[in-house]
Design an enzyme around this catalytic site. Structure first.
Site, PDB file in Angstrom:
ATOM      1  CD  GLU A 182      -1.183   4.371  13.881  1.00 13.51           C
ATOM      2  OE1 GLU A 182      -0.660   5.348  13.321  1.00 13.51           O
ATOM      3  OE2 GLU A 182      -1.818   3.485  13.247  1.00 13.51           O
ATOM      4  CG  ASN A 193      -2.889   6.961  10.509  1.00 19.66           C
ATOM      5  OD1 ASN A 193      -3.481   7.989  10.818  1.00 19.66           O
ATOM      6  ND2 ASN A 193      -1.665   6.698  10.943  1.00 19.66           N
ATOM      7  NE  ARG A 240      -8.685  22.424  16.168  1.00 24.71           N
ATOM      8  CZ  ARG A 240      -7.730  23.317  15.912  1.00 24.71           C
ATOM      9  NH1 ARG A 240      -6.580  23.269  16.571  1.00 24.71           N
ATOM     10  NH2 ARG A 240      -7.925  24.255  15.008  1.00 24.71           N
ATOM     11  CG  ASP A 257      -3.905  23.673  19.494  1.00 25.05           C
ATOM     12  OD1 ASP A 257      -3.611  22.601  20.049  1.00 25.05           O
ATOM     13  OD2 ASP A 257      -4.389  23.735  18.359  1.00 25.05           O
ATOM     14  CD1 TRP A 302      -7.083  14.191   9.856  1.00 31.61           C
ATOM     15  CD2 TRP A 302      -8.290  14.205   7.982  1.00 31.61           C
ATOM     16  NE1 TRP A 302      -7.849  13.062   9.868  1.00 31.61           N
ATOM     17  CE2 TRP A 302      -8.604  13.034   8.720  1.00 31.61           C
ATOM     18  CE3 TRP A 302      -8.922  14.431   6.765  1.00 31.61           C
ATOM     19  CZ2 TRP A 302      -9.528  12.098   8.274  1.00 31.61           C
ATOM     20  CZ3 TRP A 302      -9.835  13.492   6.322  1.00 31.61           C
ATOM     21  CH2 TRP A 302     -10.136  12.342   7.066  1.00 31.61           C
TER      22      TRP A 302
END
Length: 486
Positions: free
Chosen positions: A234, A168, A173, A283, A186
């Protein structure tokens, strides 16, 4: 040909007038953010800071901060071309006979060419440092005044599912705690967090391998934010988008593979028994996300290119660079949503909705309650489960025009009748949710109401001038002396 690496894309941007080199010394603590924010909001170029204060490594930001640069990265004239390619691959029915099977062969061959390609040596290993390295050598940003420190904001974090072994790649961040450790943000619903939980269920005293790539070529750099299914690699999807496989190379100190052309690689591990306070962090919501307990990443080896570039981005009050990335995701993945729900005509996520707060969906309504079915469908789709407000409108509403949406939606709803509330997963960054990761959502049925839905009044026609009059006025306009034709 796809861009081989980030440097090739930088050269292309510079030749097209889409990159500005900054020779003045600028501090990665706050100053870069303020400059980048002003440039992004004025529609300005990518920025290459050649002398970031405290570092010898140049800093690259606002790389994809415009639709034009997104298109250049994907090597298309418009995002619709990418959506069309995806639609073409999805529109494959089971072959009925020999001729159908033969017709499918070119597509299957093309799909096979997208798989990542493993190489033995790579530019990202031009310099290998197992000892004597420090994360503080890189111009890592502190974006906002109340941030807990410096954060790596565009890392491609690579982990492996401890049960299936599948790779994955995600963007999370990473707060820099010291020279060799960072936080690993996470969030509960992210795949990296799931790998952490599954590994800890097997043995709380162990560790999981983690590798971080910084500064891959632009399409690979985008791969970590794409909402693709967990079983789809990905790097393979990045190969599909760039029409060439992504080259991967084995790490020096762990069994993971990383993009061979990346600028900087961090190798290491996360201890399954170790948590540390991370945050706050300014954020993409426009507010500071609060501090919390998160895993800790220990760096055991740093490899990088000679004279590497440090690729970074900022998030904060919209619109920022991430808005353009989010818009690209919206356009590219519309065909995937339409494959599952063909009644969907278009989707929009306005910048002010910061991705998860608002989704506007236009549908071809076919039966009573159709809009409510789509609301619940949206809340069942991957990252779309976090969508706080879903507004469903008729197919003839331009969802990309916020003024038209507000006008027609507000004129179409009876609030008590047409608004529904549900409980479910909430984005970890949603500070308004009643609990972390859990809260309510609102769906608004802003479609025209039918008699079969209990609406027994006539629905009025929209006011539209007839074409004969419009054409007559067009022919008179210059004679009227009212300036340019409106």
């Amino acid at each position: 040909m796809a861009y081989r690496d980030l440097r090739e894309f930088v050269k292309r941007l510079e030749a097209a007038g889409e990159l500005k080199r900054i020779k003045a010394e600028v501090d990665p603590v706050l100053e870069v953010t303020e400059i980048a924010q002003r440039v992004t909001r004025s529609g300005g170029p990518a920025l290459l800071f050649e002398r970031p204060k405290g570092s010898r490594v140049p800093l690259l930001i606002n790389l994809l901060g415009s639709e034009r640069r997104i298109n250049m990265a994907l090597e298309v004239e418009s995002l619709g071309e990418v959506a069309g390619r995806i639609r073409g691959f999805l529109d494959v029915h089971a072959p009925q006979g020999l001729l159908d099977k033969i017709k499918m062969l070119p597509k299957l061959a093309e799909l096979g060419s997208f798989f990542p390609k493993t190489v033995k040596s790579a530019p990202c290993k031009e310099v290998i440092r197992r000892d004597g390295f420090s994360l503080l050598e890189f111009p890592i940003l502190q974006c906002w005044p109340k941030d807990a420190g410096r954060f790596i904001t565009w890392p491609l974090v690579i982990t492996r599912n401890p049960e299936t072994g599948k790779r994955n790649v995600g963007v999370y961040r990473m707060q820099v705690f010291d020279e060799k450790t960072t936080g690993m943000h996470w969030q509960t619903q992210k795949h990296g967090a799931e790998h952490f939980r599954r590994a800890r269920a097997q043995s709380s005293a162990g560790r999981i391998e983690v590798a971080v790539a910084i500064g891959a070529e632009p399409v690979t750099a985008l791969a970590g934010i794409l909402p693709i299914p967990p079983d789809l690699d990905e790097m393979m999807f990045a190969g599909f988008l760039r029409r060439e496989p992504v080259e991967m190379v084995p790490c020096e100190t762990c069994s993971l593979e990383v993009p061979a052309q990346a600028e900087i690689i961090l190798e290491g591990y996360v201890d399954l028994s170790e948590m540390r306070v991370e945050g706050p962090f300014g954020d993409h919501t426009g507010f500071y996300s609060l501090e919390g307990e998160y895993p800790v990443f220990h760096v055991t080896c740093v490899t990088h290119r000679r004279d590497p570039l440090y690729l970074t981005t900022i998030v904060g009050p919209p619109p920022q660079e991430d808005f353009y990335m989010g818009h690209a995701v919206e356009r590219i993945f519309l065909p995937v949503m339409q494959m599952q729900y063909p009644e969907i005509v278009d989707v929009a996520m306005p910048a002010e909705g910061i991705f998860h707060n608002l989704m506007i969906v236009a549908i071809r309504k076919s039966y009573p309650g159709h809009a409510r079915k789509i609301m619940n469908a949206i809340w069942s789709l991957g990252q779309a489960m976090f969508t706080k407000v879903v507004v469903v409108v008729d197919h003839d509403v331009d969802v990309q025009n916020c003024r038209e949406v507000a006008w027609k939606a507000l004129c179409a709803i009876d609030p008590e009748r047409d608004v529904q509330f549900v409980l479910g997963p909430a984005d970890t960054l949603d500070h308004a949710a009643r609990r972390q990761d859990f809260g309510s959502k609102m769906g608004i049925d802003a479609t025209r109401k039918w008699a079969s839905e209990g609406f027994d009044r006539p629905w009025p026609d929209e006011i539209v001038m007839n074409e004969v009059t419009k054409q007559r006025v067009d022919s008179l306009w210059q004679e009227l002396g009212l300036g340019a034709k409106r």
